[in-house]
Design an enzyme around this catalytic site. Structure first.
Site, short mmCIF file in Angstrom:
data_model
loop_
_atom_site.label_atom_id
_atom_site.label_comp_id
_atom_site.label_asym_id
_atom_site.label_seq_id
_atom_site.Cartn_x
_atom_site.Cartn_y
_atom_site.Cartn_z
N CYS A 92 0.85 -1.19 0.00
CA CYS A 92 0.00 0.00 0.00
C CYS A 92 0.88 1.24 0.00
O CYS A 92 1.88 1.28 0.73
CB CYS A 92 -0.90 -0.01 1.24
N HIS A 134 -9.24 -3.76 -2.13
CA HIS A 134 -8.25 -2.97 -1.38
C HIS A 134 -8.68 -1.49 -1.31
O HIS A 134 -8.62 -0.88 -0.23
CB HIS A 134 -6.88 -3.12 -2.07
N GLU A 135 -9.10 -0.94 -2.45
CA GLU A 135 -9.44 0.49 -2.48
C GLU A 135 -10.76 0.76 -1.74
O GLU A 135 -10.88 1.77 -1.05
CB GLU A 135 -9.50 1.01 -3.91
N HIS A 138 -10.12 1.02 1.81
CA HIS A 138 -9.62 2.36 2.18
C HIS A 138 -10.77 3.31 2.46
O HIS A 138 -10.71 4.11 3.39
CB HIS A 138 -8.79 2.95 1.04
NI NI Z 1 -3.63 1.04 -0.21
#
Ligand code: NI
Length: 158
Positions: A92, A134-135, A138
């Site tokens: 990341c 993953h995004e 976030h």
């Molecule tokens: Ni990331």
């Protein structure tokens, strides 16, 4: 286009659910600049995705770069998750030097608005599925280290 500083682990925005994008603002100069700056910042750090909280912006906006060209996703939702899982190494931009094995759903169905305000539903598998997860994590204040298995590998020292 401006390359913006990337927020690092410990920044409060990385741990907070982001605010939805107001779709009436997406044609503004400010929003266009934000999207372009995110793409430039992602390319400069060779990322395959970046989320707005990673440049200190509290919005449900991310850039996905796992297909032929980067595209923006606004207010994304995961509608379906495969029972099948896949484990691959992740890193990341906000946690430099740390990489680890992360189990994700092998495929997901995602809905989102693009940066022209058009809604899409997409089924993604492979790397694209992983980058979406993953995004979107976030945008919910979650980081890949929360889901990491085993001991982190510190590439900076190897
Ligand atoms: Ni990331």
């Amino acid at each position: 286009m401006t390359i913006r500083p990337i927020t690092k682990l410990g920044h409060p925005l990385l741990r907070r659910p982001a605010q939805p994008v107001d779709l009436t603002t997406i044609n503004s100069h400010e929003f266009r600049t934000l999207v372009n700056d995110m793409i430039a910042t992602m390319h400069a750090s060779r990322g395959i995705g970046i989320a707005a909280p990673q440049i200190g912006v509290d919005r449900q906006l991310a850039i996905i770069n796992a297909k032929d060209k980067p595209f923006a996703i606004l207010n994304p939702r995961i509608l379906k998750r495969s029972r099948r899982r896949a484990t691959e190494e992740e890193g990341c931009l906000s946690i430099p030097g740390v990489f680890g094995q992360v189990q994700r759903h092998a495929s997901v169905t995602v809905s989102y608005f693009d940066d022209r305000g058009i809604e899409h539903t997409m089924e993604a598998s492979g790397l694209l599925s992983r980058v979406f997860q993953h995004e979107i994590d976030h945008l919910n204040g979650r980081l890949f280290i929360d889901r990491m298995k085993g001991i982190p590998k510190d590439r900076a020292t190897s």
